[in-house]
Each structure stands twice: as C-alpha cells, then as structure tokens.
Design a protein around this motif. Structure first.
Motif, PDB file in Angstrom:
ATOM      1  N   UNK A   1      14.578   4.343 -10.942  1.00 44.19           N
ATOM      2  CA  UNK A   1      14.065   4.676  -9.613  1.00 44.19           C
ATOM      3  C   UNK A   1      13.487   3.464  -8.896  1.00 44.19           C
ATOM      4  N   UNK A   2      13.147   2.426  -9.617  1.00 50.02           N
ATOM      5  CA  UNK A   2      12.368   1.331  -9.050  1.00 50.02           C
ATOM      6  C   UNK A   2      13.240   0.303  -8.329  1.00 50.02           C
TER       7      UNK A   2
ATOM      8  N   UNK B   1       0.795  -1.226   0.000  1.00 48.20           N
ATOM      9  CA  UNK B   1       0.000   0.000   0.000  1.00 48.20           C
ATOM     10  C   UNK B   1       0.825   1.272   0.000  1.00 48.20           C
ATOM     11  N   UNK B   2       2.115   1.179   0.290  1.00 47.84           N
ATOM     12  CA  UNK B   2       2.943   2.394   0.281  1.00 47.84           C
ATOM     13  C   UNK B   2       3.850   2.452  -0.942  1.00 47.84           C
ATOM     14  N   UNK B   3       3.738   1.462  -1.806  1.00 50.91           N
ATOM     15  CA  UNK B   3       4.617   1.393  -2.970  1.00 50.91           C
ATOM     16  C   UNK B   3       3.991   2.079  -4.172  1.00 50.91           C
ATOM     17  N   UNK B   4       4.755   2.893  -4.858  1.00 51.03           N
ATOM     18  CA  UNK B   4       4.357   3.365  -6.174  1.00 51.03           C
ATOM     19  C   UNK B   4       4.519   2.194  -7.136  1.00 51.03           C
ATOM     20  N   UNK B   5       3.482   1.916  -7.889  1.00 46.44           N
ATOM     21  CA  UNK B   5       3.488   0.785  -8.808  1.00 46.44           C
ATOM     22  C   UNK B   5       3.378   1.289 -10.242  1.00 46.44           C
TER      23      UNK B   5
ATOM     24  N   UNK C   1       4.683   3.079 -19.243  1.00 42.45           N
ATOM     25  CA  UNK C   1       3.304   2.963 -19.705  1.00 42.45           C
ATOM     26  C   UNK C   1       2.355   3.722 -18.779  1.00 42.45           C
ATOM     27  N   UNK C   2       2.354   3.362 -17.498  1.00 41.07           N
ATOM     28  CA  UNK C   2       1.421   3.979 -16.551  1.00 41.07           C
ATOM     29  C   UNK C   2       1.911   3.756 -15.135  1.00 41.07           C
ATOM     30  N   UNK C   3       1.552   4.695 -14.247  1.00 41.81           N
ATOM     31  CA  UNK C   3       1.955   4.596 -12.858  1.00 41.81           C
ATOM     32  C   UNK C   3       0.798   4.953 -11.939  1.00 41.81           C
ATOM     33  N   UNK C   4       0.842   4.435 -10.720  1.00 45.23           N
ATOM     34  CA  UNK C   4      -0.194   4.722  -9.738  1.00 45.23           C
ATOM     35  C   UNK C   4       0.456   4.833  -8.369  1.00 45.23           C
ATOM     36  N   UNK C   5       0.050   5.838  -7.610  1.00 46.44           N
ATOM     37  CA  UNK C   5       0.605   6.042  -6.279  1.00 46.44           C
ATOM     38  C   UNK C   5       0.052   4.997  -5.306  1.00 46.44           C
ATOM     39  N   UNK C   6       0.646   4.941  -4.120  1.00 45.08           N
ATOM     40  CA  UNK C   6       0.256   3.938  -3.143  1.00 45.08           C
ATOM     41  C   UNK C   6      -1.220   3.990  -2.771  1.00 45.08           C
TER      42      UNK C   6
ATOM     43  N   UNK D   1       5.921  -5.155 -14.456  1.00 44.99           N
ATOM     44  CA  UNK D   1       5.535  -4.274 -13.371  1.00 44.99           C
ATOM     45  C   UNK D   1       6.753  -3.977 -12.491  1.00 44.99           C
ATOM     46  N   UNK D   2       6.721  -2.807 -11.891  1.00 44.60           N
ATOM     47  CA  UNK D   2       7.821  -2.369 -11.041  1.00 44.60           C
ATOM     48  C   UNK D   2       7.266  -1.655  -9.825  1.00 44.60           C
ATOM     49  N   UNK D   3       8.008  -1.711  -8.728  1.00 42.27           N
ATOM     50  CA  UNK D   3       7.579  -1.099  -7.477  1.00 42.27           C
ATOM     51  C   UNK D   3       8.683  -0.224  -6.922  1.00 42.27           C
ATOM     52  N   UNK D   4       8.288   0.905  -6.361  1.00 44.40           N
ATOM     53  CA  UNK D   4       9.248   1.832  -5.761  1.00 44.40           C
ATOM     54  C   UNK D   4       8.757   2.261  -4.389  1.00 44.40           C
ATOM     55  N   UNK D   5       9.662   2.314  -3.447  1.00 40.74           N
ATOM     56  CA  UNK D   5       9.333   2.780  -2.108  1.00 40.74           C
ATOM     57  C   UNK D   5       9.750   4.239  -1.962  1.00 40.74           C
TER      58      UNK D   5
END
Length: 125
Positions: A111-112, A29-33, A47-52, A95-99
C-alpha cells in the motif's frame, strides 16, 4: 520525496532505543507513516503505524506494550521508541509513507508509496 531513517545501533537485551524517520518532499501531515522491519533471513514485517493526525496508532502483537510510535508534523519526523528490547527485535527498521488517508490495510507493504532506507538495530542477548 525522501525518507531517511536513523538512530539504529547495538544495544543489550532489556535496553531502550529510539529510531527516527525524517521526511521531505511530501505533505507529511497527511501521510500515514509506518515502521516495518526485516530480520536476517526473514520476510519484512509490520511493526507500527500512525495516522496523519497522530490519533490512530496500531502495533504488531510482538511489540505491543514495548514500542511507542509518534510523530511531529512540524518537524516532518516520525519516531519509534523501543523499550525492553529483545534479541528477536534485531532487524533493519524501515519507514514507509502512504497517501490517500488512513486504511485498515496498514500492515500491507504494497500500500505504501514511499520507502526510506533502513537503519539496523541489533540487540545482543
């Protein structure tokens, strides 16, 4: 940490397809995906990103209005609904995740922290 992308396949131009990314081993829930894609012979592209929280969403110009990114934090899963698919959407979608909170450098692959293996989407014309 594990990110698992799935749902790719072969479709015709104009069709719709949804791909998913299931995450484990992290506080989802805190990861930018983010979804990236790489077409044969081309560089990886955003392609696209979504905040936590799911409030912030940004898209590449090439998919804006056709693709929708979403997430379900209760299921630790991110989605990409792809409509009006074109042959040029053919690629491996990863897919990639960033904290560390949402950043406006979301399009930068460096960044991921975590990456999943890709799922192939093939659009026939």
């Amino acid at each position: 940490v594990q990110l698992q992308a799935f749902g790719g396949g072969l479709v015709q131009a104009g069709d719709s397809l949804s791909v998913s990314c299931a995450a484990s081993g992290l506080t989802f829930s805190i990861m930018t995906m983010t979804w990236f894609r790489q077409a044969p012979g081309k560089e990886r592209e955003f392609v696209a990103t979504i905040s936590g929280s799911g409030v912030l969403k940004y898209y590449a110009d090439s998919v804006k209005g056709r693709f929708t990114i979403s997430r379900d934090n209760a299921k630790n899963t991110m989605y990409l609904q792809m409509n009006e698919l074109k042959a040029e959407d053919t690629a491996v979608y990863s897919c990639a995740a960033a904290s560390g909170g949402f950043r406006f450098t979301y399009y930068h692959a460096g960044w991921y922290n975590y990456w999943g293996q890709g799922t192939l989407v093939t659009v026939s014309s």
